[in-house]
Motif scaffolding. Structure first.
Motif, short mmCIF file in Angstrom:
data_model
loop_
_atom_site.label_atom_id
_atom_site.label_comp_id
_atom_site.label_asym_id
_atom_site.label_seq_id
_atom_site.Cartn_x
_atom_site.Cartn_y
_atom_site.Cartn_z
N MET A 101 0.84 -1.20 0.00
CA MET A 101 0.00 0.00 0.00
C MET A 101 0.87 1.24 0.00
SD MET A 101 -2.79 1.30 2.86
CE MET A 101 -3.97 0.00 2.49
N ASN A 102 0.53 2.22 -0.84
CA ASN A 102 1.20 3.50 -0.83
C ASN A 102 1.14 4.10 0.57
OD1 ASN A 102 1.25 6.52 -0.98
ND2 ASN A 102 1.71 6.06 -3.13
N ASP A 103 2.28 4.70 1.01
CA ASP A 103 2.34 5.25 2.37
C ASP A 103 1.26 6.27 2.63
OD1 ASP A 103 3.75 5.44 4.93
OD2 ASP A 103 4.24 7.46 4.27
N GLU A 104 0.96 7.10 1.60
CA GLU A 104 -0.07 8.12 1.76
C GLU A 104 -1.46 7.49 1.88
OE1 GLU A 104 0.27 11.41 2.04
OE2 GLU A 104 2.44 11.28 1.96
N ASN A 105 -1.68 6.39 1.17
CA ASN A 105 -3.01 5.78 1.12
C ASN A 105 -3.46 5.17 2.43
OD1 ASN A 105 -3.15 6.53 -1.52
ND2 ASN A 105 -2.74 4.49 -2.37
N ARG A 106 -2.51 4.96 3.36
CA ARG A 106 -2.90 4.36 4.64
C ARG A 106 -3.84 5.26 5.42
NH1 ARG A 106 1.93 6.88 5.97
NH2 ARG A 106 2.08 7.71 8.08
N PHE A 107 -3.86 6.56 5.10
CA PHE A 107 -4.74 7.50 5.78
C PHE A 107 -6.14 7.53 5.19
CE2 PHE A 107 -0.48 9.52 6.40
CZ PHE A 107 -0.44 9.45 7.78
N GLU A 108 -6.32 6.92 4.00
CA GLU A 108 -7.55 7.13 3.24
C GLU A 108 -8.64 6.11 3.55
OE1 GLU A 108 -5.47 9.06 -0.74
OE2 GLU A 108 -6.75 7.28 -0.91
N THR A 109 -9.88 6.60 3.48
CA THR A 109 -11.05 5.74 3.50
C THR A 109 -12.01 6.22 2.42
OG1 THR A 109 -12.12 7.15 5.18
CG2 THR A 109 -10.91 5.20 5.98
N VAL A 110 -12.78 5.31 1.87
CA VAL A 110 -13.83 5.65 0.91
C VAL A 110 -15.17 5.34 1.56
CG1 VAL A 110 -14.78 5.24 -1.38
CG2 VAL A 110 -12.32 5.08 -1.02
N ILE A 111 -16.03 6.33 1.67
CA ILE A 111 -17.31 6.14 2.35
C ILE A 111 -18.46 6.59 1.44
CG2 ILE A 111 -16.29 6.45 4.64
CD1 ILE A 111 -17.53 9.27 4.68
N ASP A 112 -19.64 6.08 1.73
CA ASP A 112 -20.83 6.56 1.04
C ASP A 112 -21.14 7.96 1.53
OD1 ASP A 112 -21.34 4.23 -0.42
OD2 ASP A 112 -22.27 3.29 1.31
N LEU A 113 -21.49 8.84 0.62
CA LEU A 113 -21.77 10.23 0.97
C LEU A 113 -23.23 10.37 1.33
CD1 LEU A 113 -20.39 12.93 1.25
CD2 LEU A 113 -20.90 13.41 -1.14
N LEU A 114 -23.53 10.09 2.61
CA LEU A 114 -24.88 10.11 3.13
C LEU A 114 -25.77 9.24 2.25
CD1 LEU A 114 -24.99 13.90 4.06
CD2 LEU A 114 -24.17 11.98 5.42
N GLN A 115 -26.94 9.72 1.85
CA GLN A 115 -27.81 8.95 0.96
C GLN A 115 -27.88 9.60 -0.42
OE1 GLN A 115 -31.60 8.34 2.95
NE2 GLN A 115 -30.59 8.00 4.89
N LYS A 116 -26.76 10.18 -0.84
CA LYS A 116 -26.72 10.95 -2.08
C LYS A 116 -26.32 10.10 -3.29
CE LYS A 116 -27.58 14.99 -0.10
NZ LYS A 116 -28.80 15.76 -0.36
N ASP A 117 -26.19 8.78 -3.12
CA ASP A 117 -25.76 7.91 -4.21
C ASP A 117 -24.41 8.36 -4.76
OD1 ASP A 117 -25.98 5.75 -5.94
OD2 ASP A 117 -26.94 6.94 -7.51
N MET A 118 -23.53 8.75 -3.84
CA MET A 118 -22.17 9.14 -4.21
C MET A 118 -21.21 8.59 -3.15
SD MET A 118 -22.40 13.10 -5.62
CE MET A 118 -23.18 13.78 -4.16
N LYS A 119 -19.94 8.58 -3.50
CA LYS A 119 -18.91 8.17 -2.56
C LYS A 119 -17.88 9.28 -2.44
CE LYS A 119 -19.33 3.18 -3.37
NZ LYS A 119 -19.89 2.91 -2.02
#
Length: 245
Positions: free
Chosen positions: A1-19
């Motif tokens: 894993m890229n060192d920078e990527n260890r800080f990242e998360t991908v989440i659903d943006l509320l109920q907006k059908d986006m991430k």
């Protein structure tokens, strides 16, 4: 894993059908971003929108659910602006949203004076008096929370320069800065037109406000009903849940 990527998360943006991609070591979006995006007046005449200090691009993402207008997000921090660009790509909004990595005070590099219909912002809330104890250990969080690279005066000066005559300015800020906010808006001929105070619960003091002004607008301020974010049991209020959808 890229060192920078260890800080990242991908989440659903509320109920907006986006991430949305967020980083733990950078300022994450809060409900303030949703509130200001929902509060903004958008009309058929709204063709160009600028979000000043866009962070990871969450306000443009929210606004894209309300309008097909062209949306620009300006962000001074490179990592945040790169996150914003990736979030735009992740949600396939590259034709509508453009992210600019620059100091907002360099607006003339990117826009013509008086060319924007709506300026929206969730700016740093806290004045900086040169005391290091005020600052977060992470420089990027300090920039997001304290008026270091931009203050209220330069924010309003930039907004007024960008806005068309009768264009809208919308901001979320702290209640304890209200007098400064109104005085500075009027200094740059952005007439306060609507204000709404936001409360975490009905029995708590209000800490956040939403305010909208019109460049060269007529005088006359409306105070909207209070916005209560949570019910007594701690759940989000019906008003906020409707925004989620």
């Amino acid at each position: 894993m890229n060192d920078e990527n260890r800080f990242e998360t991908v989440i659903d943006l509320l109920q907006k059908d986006m991430k949305i991609i967020q980083r733990a070591d950078h300022f994450s979006f809060s409900i303030d971003s949703l509130l200001v995006a929902e509060f903004a007046t958008i009309t058929r005449a709204t063709k160009k929108i600028v979000d000043l200090g866009t962070g990871n691009g969450v306000i443009p993402l929210f606004l894209s659910k309300r309008t097909d207008s062209k949306i620009y997000g300006i962000e001074i921090q490179k990592i945040s602006s790169e996150l914003a660009k990736r979030n735009v790509e992740l949600n396939k909004l590259g034709d509508q949203i453009e992210i600019i990595n620059d100091d907002m005070k360099n607006w003339e590099t990117h826009f013509k004076r008086g060319s924007i219909d709506l300026v929206v912002t969730n700016p740093p809330f806290f004045k900086f008096h040169g005391e290091e104890k005020q600052l977060n250990d992470l420089d990027q969080l300090s920039l997001a929370r304290h008026e270091i690279t931009i203050n209220l005066d330069s924010l309003l000066a930039t907004s007024a320069s960008l806005l068309k005559d009768k264009g809208y300015f919308v901001m979320v800020h702290r209640v304890d800065r209200l007098i400064d906010i109104i005085e500075t808006m009027k200094k740059y001929k952005i007439e306060p037109k609507r204000i709404q105070f936001c409360y975490t619960k009905i029995e708590k003091e209000g800490k956040i406000l939403l305010i909208e002004g019109v460049k060269n607008g007529n005088s006359g301020l409306r105070v909207l009903p209070p916005l209560i974010a949570h019910n007594e049991n701690g759940d989000y209020s019906e008003t906020v849940l409707k925004m989620f959808k």
